[in-house]
Design an enzyme around this catalytic site. Structure first.
Site, PDB file in Angstrom:
ATOM      1  N   HIS A   1       0.805  -1.218   0.000  1.00 44.03           N
ATOM      2  CA  HIS A   1       0.000   0.000   0.000  1.00 44.03           C
ATOM      3  C   HIS A   1       0.847   1.282   0.000  1.00 44.03           C
ATOM      4  CE1 HIS A   1      -3.379  -2.672   0.880  1.00 44.03           C
ATOM      5  NE2 HIS A   1      -2.771  -3.100   1.967  1.00 44.03           N
TER       6      HIS A   1
HETATM    7  O1  RIB Z   1      -5.293  -0.022   4.353  1.00 43.59           O
HETATM    8  C1  RIB Z   1      -3.893   0.011   4.255  1.00 43.59           C
HETATM    9  C2  RIB Z   1      -3.347   1.179   4.993  1.00 43.59           C
HETATM   10  O2  RIB Z   1      -3.678   1.086   6.396  1.00 43.59           O
HETATM   11  C3  RIB Z   1      -1.822   1.272   4.961  1.00 43.59           C
HETATM   12  O3  RIB Z   1      -1.419   2.601   5.087  1.00 43.59           O
HETATM   13  C4  RIB Z   1      -1.421   0.491   6.180  1.00 43.59           C
HETATM   14  O4  RIB Z   1      -0.122   0.867   6.661  1.00 43.59           O
HETATM   15  C5  RIB Z   1      -2.472   0.938   7.156  1.00 43.59           C
HETATM   16  O5  RIB Z   1      -2.068   2.183   7.703  1.00 43.59           O
END
Ligand code: RIB
Ligand code: CA
Length: 324
Positions: free
Chosen positions: A241
């Site tokens: 992500h």
């Molecule tokens: O949904 C994924 C996100 O939520 C990413 O930023 C992960 O690190 C959590 O913060």
């Protein structure tokens, strides 16, 4: 080109850590003015310490780390130790941080930097938006110092923490509404994109082959990270992500998106934290965000592997900073 002035707001967290490393090993492109931390994946005491651990790992003691809000605006805190481990950096065995935590609160730092800079600053948000929301409420004038906000958060399709909502927005939907309603130049990189960017065995092997401390630490974290996401979402491999935000700033050509009218649900139980985007903005509801739709995963991993494979020739002095 002078390095881009950048602030990273995050909740490390494994994928936050990889994103921070990618920024730290790219000093020609980023003048990293500071890292602000927020409660999210794990409580604030851990997210701030983990950010310092990562700066130490990358031999970047020049980067200042700030602690911000320990909980969302209204909701109680939801954390994600099931994804990131109890320490927040499962798979990396990093020493206790000796890099000092700044005494200034992260929100005060954001307000100070955004209201005194003469060069607009890019803000990368990788966690819940509580710090930015509080800064905007306390001092709306910070908007004048923001070049753009690139946010990992939201989903137009399925969520992850709930069927409807992505974690960062779900944790603090009220903060997300404050940020979205502020009219900032906002780019959203949501799950629709990050689920295209998965750590296949071949990509993990390329990272594991690196002989740099940052490469080995990243591979160690990615070996464990995201297995739950694979099971829950039927993905072929764990999604990456937060590094997509830094990759976007380095190589926007690896992504495509379009202007949309973005909104967030702040009520209810089933859909709280859901982001909703209209693909046809109207005069009454003009576009308020660029929503990214596609990512070149191969290009992103090639960039990540190339950068993490560069040996760091000791602590770099901060780049020539623009007169602010
Ligand atoms: O949904 C994924 C996100 O939520 C990413 O930023 C992960 O690190 C959590 O913060
Ligand atoms: Ca994060």
């Amino acid at each position: 080109m002078l390095p881009r002035p950048l602030i990273i707001d995050c909740d490390p967290g494994v994928d936050d850590a990889i994103a921070i490393l990618l920024a730290l090993v790219s000093p020609s492109e980023f003048d990293l003015l500071g890292i602000t931390t927020v409660a999210g994946n794990v409580p604030l005491a851990l997210t701030q310490a983990n950010a310092r651990r990562i700066c130490q790992l990358a031999q970047r003691p020049d980067v200042a780390v700030y602690a911000g809000c320990p909980r969302p605006l209204l909701r109680s805190l939801t954390t994600a130790e099931d994804i990131h481990g109890a320490t927040g950096l499962q798979g990396a065995d990093l020493p206790e941080p000796t890099l000092p935590l700044q005494s200034q609160h992260a929100v005060a730092f954001l307000i100070e930097r955004f209201t005194t800079t003469s060069t607009p600053i890019t803000l990368a948000t990788l966690g819940p938006l509580t710090n930015l929301a509080v800064a905007l409420i306390q001092c709306p004038a910070i908007a004048q110092g923001i070049d753009q906000v690139v946010m990992m958060g939201g989903a137009l399709g399925s969520g992850n923490i709930t069927p409807a909502a992505e974690f960062n927005i779900y944790v603090d939907p009220h903060a997300a509404k404050v940020v979205i309603d502020a009219g900032l130049p906002l780019t959203m990189i949501g799950l629709d994109v990050t689920h295209q960017v998965v750590t296949t065995p071949a990509r993990l092997a390329a990272l594991e082959a690196l002989d740099t401390p940052v490469g080995k630490a990243a591979a160690g974290m990615l070996r464990y990270y995201g297995q739950l996401d694979v099971e829950r979402h039927g993905l072929t491999a764990p999604p990456l992500h937060d590094p997509c935000v830094i990759a976007y700033l380095l190589r926007p050509d690896l992504f495509t998106g379009r202007p949309m009218r973005l909104a967030v649900e702040t009520e209810g139980s089933l859909c709280i934290g859901r982001t909703v985007a209209s693909v046809y903005p109207t005069a009454a509801l003009p576009a308020n965000a660029t929503v990214i739709k596609t990512a070149n995963a191969e290009g992103i991993y090639a960039l990540l592997t190339e950068r993490l494979g560069k040996h760091i020739a000791g602590h770099k002095t901060p780049p020539a900073r623009l007169i602010r």
